[in-house]
Design an enzyme around this catalytic site. Structure first.
Site, short mmCIF file in Angstrom:
data_model
loop_
_atom_site.label_atom_id
_atom_site.label_comp_id
_atom_site.label_asym_id
_atom_site.label_seq_id
_atom_site.Cartn_x
_atom_site.Cartn_y
_atom_site.Cartn_z
N ASP A 68 -12.90 0.18 84.98
CA ASP A 68 -13.36 -1.17 85.30
C ASP A 68 -14.79 -1.42 84.81
OD1 ASP A 68 -14.46 0.63 87.10
OD2 ASP A 68 -13.49 -0.22 88.86
N ASN A 75 -12.25 0.19 101.73
CA ASN A 75 -11.13 -0.66 102.14
C ASN A 75 -9.83 -0.26 101.43
OD1 ASN A 75 -11.62 -1.50 99.55
ND2 ASN A 75 -12.08 -3.63 100.06
N GLU A 109 -8.65 -4.85 94.81
CA GLU A 109 -8.97 -5.06 96.21
C GLU A 109 -7.69 -5.31 97.02
OE1 GLU A 109 -11.86 -4.45 97.20
OE2 GLU A 109 -13.46 -5.48 96.15
C1 GLP Z 1 -16.31 1.11 93.04
C2 GLP Z 1 -15.44 1.47 91.83
C3 GLP Z 1 -14.32 2.38 92.20
C4 GLP Z 1 -14.84 3.52 93.04
C5 GLP Z 1 -15.40 2.98 94.33
C6 GLP Z 1 -15.95 4.06 95.24
O1 GLP Z 1 -15.92 -0.02 93.69
N1 GLP Z 1 -14.92 0.30 91.18
O2 GLP Z 1 -13.70 2.85 91.03
O3 GLP Z 1 -13.80 4.42 93.32
O4 GLP Z 1 -16.47 2.11 94.02
O5 GLP Z 1 -17.25 4.41 94.83
P1 GLP Z 1 -18.04 5.67 95.33
O6 GLP Z 1 -17.44 6.82 94.62
O7 GLP Z 1 -19.45 5.43 94.93
O8 GLP Z 1 -17.85 5.73 96.80
#
Ligand code: GLP
Length: 240
Positions: free
Chosen positions: A67, A136, A143
């Site tokens: 993404d 979430n 989402e």
């Molecule tokens: C973001 C990314 C996800 C990721 C998530 C969790 O929203 N788009 O791909 O898995 O955050 O992030 P973190 O690993 O910093 O908790």
């Protein structure tokens, strides 16, 4: 789902990093899907160490990321492209021409999604897709919603995600939209590795593994993947 529980994130970084290095060595021109966020950093660190020790090469590896934020220059310090450069791509011998990314500034998100899907397919499809998980239950930027998404698309981020990721934006407000691979694109990967660490992910992990398969917890769809391996630390596994 194959669920593996480790003591801490360092142990997971080594286990997942080793799995990647072994796979690259068995298929040097493999196609790897990578993820951003804090969770995969220990894995990337392990891979970089192995590269520096001459034990793995990205020379022929092709990569695609999950993404990218919209309305943020690709070279901004908070773009996911910059994150990948800083944490992995600039530290190994990957050919940047082999690095695939969604363009968060594309004028036509639908055309950009089609381009991305075609690019992944033309390289033979994803061998392994790495995932983290949002508090979430989101994966990539899919989402919670009323239906599972298909291929890549533009999304409006939820308040929960904005709250979690805003801490990284100290100069400008965090973007409200992103381009993301869809659930359909992710599920096409031949193998999926999801890492979750820390108590803040425990509820999402429980919903993903023990709850019903529902788009209200997007990660729950992984129950239906034939080769999904879930790496958890004890805190993230604490509600199982
Ligand atoms: C973001 C990314 C996800 C990721 C998530 C969790 O929203 N788009 O791909 O898995 O955050 O992030 P973190 O690993 O910093 O908790």
């Amino acid at each position: 789902m194959d669920i593996r529980i480790f003591k801490n994130e360092a142990e997971i970084g080594e286990a997942v990093g080793k799995l990647y290095c072994d796979f690259i060595n068995s298929k040097p021109d493999c196609v790897l899907g990578f993820a951003t966020g804090a969770t995969p950093v220990p894995t990337y660190n392990y891979i970089v160490e192995q590269y520096k020790a001459g034990k793995v090469s990205f020379k022929d590896v092709k990569t695609f990321n999950l993404d990218e934020y919209c309305d943020l220059p690709k070279t901004h310090k908070n773009s996911y492209y910059t994150f990948m450069l800083e944490n992995l791509f600039s530290k190994v011998d990957v050919n940047l021409d082999n690095v695939g990314f969604l363009d968060g500034n594309a004028a036509d998100p639908e055309a950009e999604s089609a381009r991305y899907a075609a690019d992944i397919a033309s390289k033979g499809g994803l061998d392994i897709q790495l995932l983290g998980i949002g508090r979430n239950g989101h994966i990539a930027f899919n989402e919670p919603s009323d239906e599972f998404s298909g291929e890549s698309h533009k999304v409006k981020l939820t308040d929960s995600t904005i709250e979690a990721n805003s801490i990284y934006f100290d100069d400008i407000p965090m973007p409200r939209y992103a381009m993301t691979m869809g659930i359909g694109s992710i599920m096409k990967a031949r193998k999926i590795i999801l890492i979750a660490t820390g108590a803040s992910k425990a509820q999402a992990v429980k919903d993903m593994i023990k709850g019903p398969v529902t788009p209200h917890c997007p990660a729950s769809v992984l129950q239906e993947h034939k080769d999904a391996v879930i790496f958890l630390d004890e805190a993230a596994a604490s509600l199982l």
